[in-house]
Structures are given as C-alpha cells and as structure tokens.
Design an enzyme around this catalytic site. Structure first.
Site, PDB file in Angstrom:
ATOM      1  CD  GLU A  67      -3.052   5.799   6.372  1.00 54.87           C
ATOM      2  OE1 GLU A  67      -3.032   6.092   5.272  1.00 54.87           O
ATOM      3  OE2 GLU A  67      -2.828   5.233   7.480  1.00 54.87           O
ATOM      4  CE  LYS A 124      -0.238   3.109   4.600  1.00 52.09           C
ATOM      5  NZ  LYS A 124       0.098   3.462   6.494  1.00 52.09           N
ATOM      6  CG  ASN A 170      -1.792   0.973   1.714  1.00 55.52           C
ATOM      7  OD1 ASN A 170      -1.523   1.597   0.416  1.00 55.52           O
ATOM      8  ND2 ASN A 170      -2.239   1.052   2.560  1.00 55.52           N
ATOM      9  CD  GLU A 198      -3.711  -2.691   6.907  1.00 55.72           C
ATOM     10  OE1 GLU A 198      -2.366  -2.493   6.645  1.00 55.72           O
ATOM     11  OE2 GLU A 198      -4.326  -1.351   7.185  1.00 55.72           O
ATOM     12  N   GLY A 203       2.038   2.175  10.560  1.00 53.66           N
ATOM     13  CA  GLY A 203       3.286   3.621  10.789  1.00 53.66           C
ATOM     14  C   GLY A 203       3.737   3.631  11.282  1.00 53.66           C
ATOM     15  CG  HIS A 257      -6.272   2.279   5.006  1.00 57.20           C
ATOM     16  ND1 HIS A 257      -5.724   3.568   5.962  1.00 57.20           N
ATOM     17  CD2 HIS A 257      -4.881   1.403   4.893  1.00 57.20           C
ATOM     18  CE1 HIS A 257      -3.924   2.545   5.530  1.00 57.20           C
ATOM     19  NE2 HIS A 257      -4.220   1.936   5.690  1.00 57.20           N
ATOM     20  CB  SER A 285       5.279  -1.849  12.470  1.00 53.83           C
ATOM     21  OG  SER A 285       4.598  -0.293  12.048  1.00 53.83           O
TER      22      SER A 285
HETATM   23  P1  PGA Z   1       2.493   0.458   7.437  1.00 53.65           P
HETATM   24  O1  PGA Z   1       0.989   0.525   6.690  1.00 53.65           O
HETATM   25  O2  PGA Z   1       3.077  -0.977   6.883  1.00 53.65           O
HETATM   26  O3  PGA Z   1       3.096   1.431   7.439  1.00 53.65           O
HETATM   27  O4  PGA Z   1       2.499   0.091   9.116  1.00 53.65           O
HETATM   28  C1  PGA Z   1       0.211  -0.354   6.828  1.00 53.65           C
HETATM   29  C2  PGA Z   1      -1.245  -0.384   5.808  1.00 53.65           C
HETATM   30  O5  PGA Z   1      -1.560   1.715   6.586  1.00 53.65           O
HETATM   31  O6  PGA Z   1      -1.748  -0.936   5.430  1.00 53.65           O
END
Ligand code: PGA
Length: 250
Positions: free
Chosen positions: A96, A11, A9, A166, A172, A94, A212
């Site tokens: 976000e 982003k 992803n 998630e 993140g 997601h 992560s």
């Molecule tokens: P990350 O993000 O691996 O940077 O924690 C995962 C995601 O939000 O899909």
C-alpha cells in the site's frame, strides 16, 4: 529453531480510544501465544497502545516513518520519535505504501538502513501483483525486490530482520495464497538470502506470510517449514487475532 512472529497490521483503523479497547480485548487472547506478538498501529495510537500493553509480552510496531531524524518534513514521523515512544518494529515496503504513496525500492532500502541504525526491527514487505503471478514472472520480481531493498545490509542485520511475503492479490481480498504457494515463495526468499549472504543467515531470517491470513487458515500456513509467522491485516482487528497468534504454538 526460529521463533514464530505474528504481527497485526492495523493499517488506518482504530481511533486512540478504539485502539485501547482493542488491546484490552486481545491481551487475554494472546497471552499464551508462544510466538512473538506485535501490534503495528497508526502513529497516533502508539503512545496509548504502548501504555495499554505494558507488562505483557506484546511488542508495538509502527506502520511508517521517514529516514531523517527531524526537520522540515511535514506530516512525517522519525525513528527517534518512535524509539522514545517504545516502538520496536517498523513495517517497511508494504504494497500500500509502494502503490498508493509511491515509495520505491531506493527509499525502502534507505528506510531499512535507518531502522537498523535506530534500533528498530524492520518488517520488510515484498510481493507480486496478480499480473506478475499470472504471467509467471513473480519469482524474478521478488528476487529483485529483495536484492534492491537489502543493498548494503549486513548478514548480522539480516539475521534480525523479518521479511513478509505478501502477494498483492491476496491482501484484503479474502483470497489467500494456498499454503503451497506461500511456502514456495517463502522458501524462494530464504534461498535468495542464502545466495546473497550464507546459509546460516538464511536459516536465521524470519519470513512471514501475509494476505488474508485468518483464524481458519493460519494453522495450515504456519505449519509450512519456511513460514515463520504472519502479517495480519483484517483479522488483526478482531478476536480472530488471538486464534492466529495461538495457531503458531507448536
Ligand atoms: P490482510 O492484510 O490480512 O487484510 O489481507 C495483510 C496486510 O496487508 O498486511
């Protein structure tokens, strides 16, 4: 036996030229992966990335879309646009998009329906906040998200679906859920699907962990019985992604 699926992803990262360069870096690193490998990329990168991965087994996913085919929806992109461009997967729900852009479960459910109607495979995200993790209500929360987001979705569709667990507190942050914590919720999701549908459907749906996941922890997470892959943010933008993709090789 469910085939593992490792999805990056990206982003809001990578200009079109950077996206093509990243594809060239990653292509040789993922070519021996036994998992399905997906790059979910920003809308403007879709066309160049589809061209860059042509002739490989890498599939391209989008990070967002809107439920109408066309019309007065400034700033949005539609499923037919994605399909014609060569997109196969679509991230839906997601955290976000839920938290920053205010997407609720009604819209997310409409997006899941639209994705299936359009021939796109949803990667449906769910997950709890740190508050819900700490107060112990995270299981009820996940169950509610899944029930809302899959309302009206058939068992045959769920068999094709990818669900990404998630935990928001692990996205993140560098703080990964332990493999036991991730396994617990991925199993819970499979049990919820068995209850909503049947055990055959539950055995077929692929459930990823995201938060992560990186070159150091991927193998342990992917060895858990109910974790069928990963949705990878930060580590998908660097050669580490090749390690994660190959970590799924049995
Ligand atoms: P990350 O993000 O691996 O940077 O924690 C995962 C995601 O939000 O899909």
């Amino acid at each position: 036996m469910r085939k593992k699926i490792i999805a990056g992803n990206w982003k809001m990262n990578m200009t079109p030229s950077q996206a093509v360069a990243l594809c060239e870096t990653l292509k040789p690193l993922v070519k021996d992966a036994q998992a399905d490998v997906v790059f979910c990329v920003p809308a403007i990168d879709i066309v160049p990335v589809v061209a860059a991965v042509e002739g490989t087994d890498i599939a391209v996913g989008a990070e967002n879309f809107y439920i109408e085919d066309k019309g007065a929806f400034t700033g949005e992109i539609s499923a037919p646009m994605l399909v014609e461009a060569g997109v196969k997967y679509i991230i839906i729900g997601h955290s976000e998009r839920r938290d920053i852009f205010g997407e609720n479960d009604i819209l997310i459910n409409q997006k899941v329906k639209k994705a299936f109607a359009s021939g796109l495979t949803p990667i449906l995200c769910c997950g709890e906040s740190l508050t819900l993790r700490k107060n112990g209500t995270y299981k009820e929360w996940i169950a509610r998200q899944i029930a809302w987001d899959l309302t009206g979705i058939t068992a045959d569709q769920v068999k094709e679906l990818v669900i990404a667990y998630e935990p928001i507190w692990a996205i993140g942050t560098g703080e990964t859920a332990t493999s036991e914590q991730a396994q617990e919720v991925c199993k819970l999701i499979r049990d919820i699907i068995a209850e909503m549908y049947d055990t055959d459907t539950a055995e077929k749906v692929r459930i990823q962990y995201g938060g992560s996941m990186n070159a150091a922890n991927a193998a342990e997470l992917l060895a858990m019985p109910d974790i069928d892959g990963g949705l990878i943010g930060g580590a998908s933008l660097k050669p580490d992604f090749g390690v994660v993709a190959n970590a799924a090789n049995a």
